[in-house]
Scaffold this motif. Sequence first.
Motif, PDB file in Angstrom:
ATOM      1  N   TYR A 152       2.516 -13.648  10.878  1.00  0.00           N
ATOM      2  CA  TYR A 152       1.229 -14.197  10.466  1.00  0.00           C
ATOM      3  C   TYR A 152       0.059 -13.260  10.753  1.00  0.00           C
ATOM      4  CZ  TYR A 152       2.719 -18.763   8.863  1.00  0.00           C
ATOM      5  OH  TYR A 152       3.270 -19.772   8.120  1.00  0.00           O
ATOM      6  N   LEU A 153       0.187 -12.368  11.724  1.00  0.00           N
ATOM      7  CA  LEU A 153      -0.867 -11.387  11.970  1.00  0.00           C
ATOM      8  C   LEU A 153      -0.797 -10.231  10.977  1.00  0.00           C
ATOM      9  CD1 LEU A 153      -0.825 -11.235  15.884  1.00  0.00           C
ATOM     10  CD2 LEU A 153      -2.535 -12.321  14.417  1.00  0.00           C
ATOM     11  N   THR A 154       0.319 -10.138  10.264  1.00  0.00           N
ATOM     12  CA  THR A 154       0.506  -9.064   9.292  1.00  0.00           C
ATOM     13  C   THR A 154       0.139  -9.494   7.879  1.00  0.00           C
ATOM     14  OG1 THR A 154       2.329  -8.226  10.651  1.00  0.00           O
ATOM     15  CG2 THR A 154       2.211  -7.394   8.410  1.00  0.00           C
ATOM     16  N   ALA A 155       0.284 -10.775   7.566  1.00  0.00           N
ATOM     17  CA  ALA A 155       0.111 -11.273   6.196  1.00  0.00           C
ATOM     18  C   ALA A 155      -1.257 -10.952   5.577  1.00  0.00           C
ATOM     19  CB  ALA A 155       0.367 -12.774   6.157  1.00  0.00           C
ATOM     20  N   PRO A 156      -2.395 -11.120   6.301  1.00  0.00           N
ATOM     21  CA  PRO A 156      -3.687 -10.799   5.663  1.00  0.00           C
ATOM     22  C   PRO A 156      -3.776  -9.338   5.233  1.00  0.00           C
ATOM     23  CG  PRO A 156      -4.015 -12.107   7.652  1.00  0.00           C
ATOM     24  CD  PRO A 156      -2.585 -11.698   7.648  1.00  0.00           C
ATOM     25  N   ALA A 157      -3.206  -8.439   6.043  1.00  0.00           N
ATOM     26  CA  ALA A 157      -3.234  -7.020   5.691  1.00  0.00           C
ATOM     27  C   ALA A 157      -2.380  -6.762   4.457  1.00  0.00           C
ATOM     28  CB  ALA A 157      -2.742  -6.181   6.871  1.00  0.00           C
ATOM     29  N   VAL A 158      -1.219  -7.407   4.387  1.00  0.00           N
ATOM     30  CA  VAL A 158      -0.338  -7.236   3.227  1.00  0.00           C
ATOM     31  C   VAL A 158      -1.058  -7.669   1.954  1.00  0.00           C
ATOM     32  CG1 VAL A 158       1.779  -8.075   2.134  1.00  0.00           C
ATOM     33  CG2 VAL A 158       1.793  -7.463   4.555  1.00  0.00           C
ATOM     34  N   GLY A 159      -1.725  -8.821   2.003  1.00  0.00           N
ATOM     35  CA  GLY A 159      -2.433  -9.323   0.829  1.00  0.00           C
ATOM     36  C   GLY A 159      -3.555  -8.399   0.386  1.00  0.00           C
ATOM     37  N   ALA A 160      -4.385  -7.957   1.335  1.00  0.00           N
ATOM     38  CA  ALA A 160      -5.529  -7.107   0.992  1.00  0.00           C
ATOM     39  C   ALA A 160      -5.083  -5.753   0.442  1.00  0.00           C
ATOM     40  CB  ALA A 160      -6.408  -6.909   2.229  1.00  0.00           C
ATOM     41  N   MET A 161      -4.102  -5.148   1.109  1.00  0.00           N
ATOM     42  CA  MET A 161      -3.662  -3.812   0.691  1.00  0.00           C
ATOM     43  C   MET A 161      -2.951  -3.857  -0.657  1.00  0.00           C
ATOM     44  SD  MET A 161      -2.433  -2.307   4.390  1.00  0.00           S
ATOM     45  CE  MET A 161      -3.617  -2.232   5.762  1.00  0.00           C
ATOM     46  N   ALA A 162      -2.201  -4.918  -0.908  1.00  0.00           N
ATOM     47  CA  ALA A 162      -1.534  -5.051  -2.198  1.00  0.00           C
ATOM     48  C   ALA A 162      -2.559  -5.220  -3.323  1.00  0.00           C
ATOM     49  CB  ALA A 162      -0.576  -6.241  -2.170  1.00  0.00           C
ATOM     50  N   ARG A 163      -3.590  -6.017  -3.079  1.00  0.00           N
ATOM     51  CA  ARG A 163      -4.631  -6.211  -4.103  1.00  0.00           C
ATOM     52  C   ARG A 163      -5.337  -4.885  -4.409  1.00  0.00           C
ATOM     53  NH1 ARG A 163      -8.133 -10.454  -5.655  1.00  0.00           N
ATOM     54  NH2 ARG A 163      -9.159  -9.776  -7.575  1.00  0.00           N
ATOM     55  N   LEU A 164      -5.588  -4.084  -3.381  1.00  0.00           N
ATOM     56  CA  LEU A 164      -6.222  -2.781  -3.581  1.00  0.00           C
ATOM     57  C   LEU A 164      -5.306  -1.861  -4.388  1.00  0.00           C
ATOM     58  CD1 LEU A 164      -8.591  -0.897  -2.992  1.00  0.00           C
ATOM     59  CD2 LEU A 164      -7.475  -0.274  -0.837  1.00  0.00           C
ATOM     60  N   ASN A 165      -4.021  -1.842  -4.043  1.00  0.00           N
ATOM     61  CA  ASN A 165      -3.063  -0.999  -4.769  1.00  0.00           C
ATOM     62  C   ASN A 165      -2.997  -1.366  -6.248  1.00  0.00           C
ATOM     63  OD1 ASN A 165      -2.034   0.950  -3.027  1.00  0.00           O
ATOM     64  ND2 ASN A 165      -0.566  -0.450  -2.101  1.00  0.00           N
ATOM     65  N   ILE A 166      -2.936  -2.672  -6.536  1.00  0.00           N
ATOM     66  CA  ILE A 166      -2.828  -3.128  -7.928  1.00  0.00           C
ATOM     67  C   ILE A 166      -4.074  -2.747  -8.718  1.00  0.00           C
ATOM     68  CG2 ILE A 166      -2.735  -5.168  -9.407  1.00  0.00           C
ATOM     69  CD1 ILE A 166      -1.055  -6.447  -7.121  1.00  0.00           C
ATOM     70  N   SER A 167      -5.243  -2.957  -8.124  1.00  0.00           N
ATOM     71  CA  SER A 167      -6.501  -2.646  -8.812  1.00  0.00           C
ATOM     72  C   SER A 167      -6.598  -1.154  -9.115  1.00  0.00           C
ATOM     73  CB  SER A 167      -7.683  -3.096  -7.945  1.00  0.00           C
ATOM     74  OG  SER A 167      -7.637  -4.490  -7.713  1.00  0.00           O
ATOM     75  N   GLU A 168      -6.195  -0.323  -8.153  1.00  0.00           N
ATOM     76  CA  GLU A 168      -6.276   1.126  -8.364  1.00  0.00           C
ATOM     77  C   GLU A 168      -5.232   1.600  -9.379  1.00  0.00           C
ATOM     78  OE1 GLU A 168      -6.027   2.649  -4.349  1.00  0.00           O
ATOM     79  OE2 GLU A 168      -8.215   2.857  -4.254  1.00  0.00           O
ATOM     80  N   MET A 169      -4.101   0.915  -9.456  1.00  0.00           N
ATOM     81  CA  MET A 169      -3.095   1.283 -10.458  1.00  0.00           C
ATOM     82  C   MET A 169      -3.578   0.951 -11.869  1.00  0.00           C
ATOM     83  SD  MET A 169       0.594   0.300  -8.797  1.00  0.00           S
ATOM     84  CE  MET A 169       1.491   1.177 -10.073  1.00  0.00           C
ATOM     85  N   MET A 170      -4.264  -0.186 -12.018  1.00  0.00           N
ATOM     86  CA  MET A 170      -4.748  -0.589 -13.337  1.00  0.00           C
ATOM     87  C   MET A 170      -5.961   0.247 -13.769  1.00  0.00           C
ATOM     88  SD  MET A 170      -2.500  -2.756 -14.164  1.00  0.00           S
ATOM     89  CE  MET A 170      -3.205  -3.219 -15.749  1.00  0.00           C
ATOM     90  N   TRP A 171      -6.667   0.821 -12.793  1.00  0.00           N
ATOM     91  CA  TRP A 171      -7.816   1.690 -13.075  1.00  0.00           C
ATOM     92  C   TRP A 171      -7.622   2.999 -12.308  1.00  0.00           C
ATOM     93  CZ3 TRP A 171     -11.603   0.423 -16.563  1.00  0.00           C
ATOM     94  CH2 TRP A 171     -11.593  -0.902 -17.014  1.00  0.00           C
ATOM     95  N   PRO A 172      -6.683   3.844 -12.742  1.00  0.00           N
ATOM     96  CA  PRO A 172      -6.335   5.054 -11.988  1.00  0.00           C
ATOM     97  C   PRO A 172      -7.484   6.055 -11.847  1.00  0.00           C
ATOM     98  CG  PRO A 172      -5.310   5.068 -14.169  1.00  0.00           C
ATOM     99  CD  PRO A 172      -5.884   3.714 -13.975  1.00  0.00           C
ATOM    100  N   ASN A 173      -8.494   5.973 -12.727  1.00  0.00           N
ATOM    101  CA  ASN A 173      -9.634   6.891 -12.642  1.00  0.00           C
ATOM    102  C   ASN A 173     -10.888   6.197 -12.114  1.00  0.00           C
ATOM    103  OD1 ASN A 173      -8.184   9.103 -13.880  1.00  0.00           O
ATOM    104  ND2 ASN A 173      -8.346   7.953 -15.799  1.00  0.00           N
ATOM    105  N   GLY A 174     -10.694   5.043 -11.472  1.00  0.00           N
ATOM    106  CA  GLY A 174     -11.827   4.289 -10.968  1.00  0.00           C
ATOM    107  C   GLY A 174     -12.392   3.367 -12.028  1.00  0.00           C
TER     108      GLY A 174
END
Length: 594
Positions: free
Chosen positions: A292-314
């Motif tokens: 449970y102390l890890t889950a918030p980090a997993v959610g935030a980092m995954a959302r960042l990864n997905i957003s950057e993949m969909m917009w690879p040039n920002g």
Amino acid sequence: MDQFVLNWLFIGASFALYIGIAIWARAGSTSEFYAAGRGVHPVVNGMATGADWMSAASFISMAGLIAFTGYDNSSFLMGWTGGYVLLALMLAPYLRKFGKYTVSEFIGDRFYSPTARLVAVICLIVASTTYVIGQMTGVGVAFGRFLEVDNTTGLLIGACVVFAYAVFGGMKGVTYTQVAQYVVLIVAYTIPAIFISLQLTGNPIPGLGLFGDHAASGEPLLAKLDQIVTELGFAAYTEHHADTLNMVLFTLSLMIGTAGLPHVIMRFFTVPTVASARWSAGWTLVFIALLYLTAPAVGAMARLNISEMMWPNGTDGEPVSVEMMENDARYDWMATWQKTGLLGWEDKNGDGKIAYFNDKNADVKAKAEAAGWGSENELTNFNRDILVLANPEIANLPGWVIALVAAGGLAAALSTAAGLLLAISSAVSHDLIKGAINPSISEKGELLSARIAMAVAIVVATYLGLNPPGFAAQTVALAFGLAAASIFPALMMGIFSKVNNKGAVAGMLAGLIVTLIYIFLHKGWFFIPDTNRFDDADPLLGTIKSTSFGAVGALINFAVAFAVSKASEPIPAEIDELVESVRIPKGAGAAQAK
């Protein structure tokens, strides 16, 4: 080695381990089937309870809901963890001291009423069945991706595995199987989180990396995430919730629903003493905290990864091209998940790009139109239940990590499913058949009826799992609301008040019925669930959603129970003495099991 083969090796090895443990720990008596012979060590019980507790909702779905909603969905963490503390301090030791096998048996004896026991069985079955649907949903999601089979086949495979180790092993087999499942799920959850945290922040501890700096930009990670998602028209990840009342009620529903969950309470019947119940509660908190102390980090980092993949040039550049998605290995995971039907995209304007943005935001929509990207979001489907399972692929981690996560997700779903099915079968065989229909049934006959009830429950759960009423965590939240409105108040009043049998029965029925009606109306189901079951209708009471109504149902339960009890005769003297003996220790030393 091929990823599909790796998946089969890891999942197959874990299943063989579970079934082997079940054969070794096969229940030979009703005591072993219901309570593992009351001989489980507190540390072992803590680990088993952690696995029982951390279901598909915790492992598979929770981080996904946090990722796409933001900090608001941290209420899942607060409600579930706070509820477990409430259970450990206020209920578990007293129920263990009472010395029964099931929650319904406690309610029936404390309220000196077969009717109260029967109503408790109904409440238990309704809440547990709703809960187990979420687990079977998780099983289907995991199998559909990693074994490359359809959802129906995945559910059938998972049901067969649960049948193999739960029907024959009972609580004894389930306990030691859950220990193995805890090890699998916690390793599977933390290893990818560590890799991803290192990639994005340079910090190997995800919880610290969440509040650290984004390695590529040098900005704080959360600030970077907020910047990207707001530029795409979504709410800021750290934005404050808009509906305080609903959030408070939702968190409270999860808390008291947790404390009323029969499959978790049953775990405290397996230890030898009341002191052991307290110790196992403490160990469970330690084991739960690791995830449970890890889950918030997993959610935030995954959302960042997905957003950057969909917009690879920002977000000031171009969205990802269809050509890149088809030819760049970083996007292979999307094609794989698309086959499951849980992820989808469409180049609606034919420009060769997949624009991902919130097309409900007028400003962002206008910007997209001006840039020639069209007026509609083209990432048309992203099931939130896939996020944790897809995380290793999104981060391009080694194949063995992907296979390990597959085994972990299935371990989380199957461990809780087994506990819930055991609670259902115990209620049917011990409380309904032995307690009401055939009190003179032999131990052998009762054990057989428990196994038959378990098998039937597995069949029903599998069928319902094919048509879930929401994402895994949302379905589980409904189950918590039902437990909050029906079982929790009865347990609290049974230990800390002098409410009589009529009050308890009236309260449980009122809480359950009102909550069920509200859920059906709010979900727009009426008598037959429709195809829009994931969407809610307008709330009937202010802004209170169906997942938050459990707290209101609990208040109705308490109010009706106290009103009816006050208007009828007081409890008998022997029950008064029983309540005092359970709540107040007599003599020195720890109270021993009966």
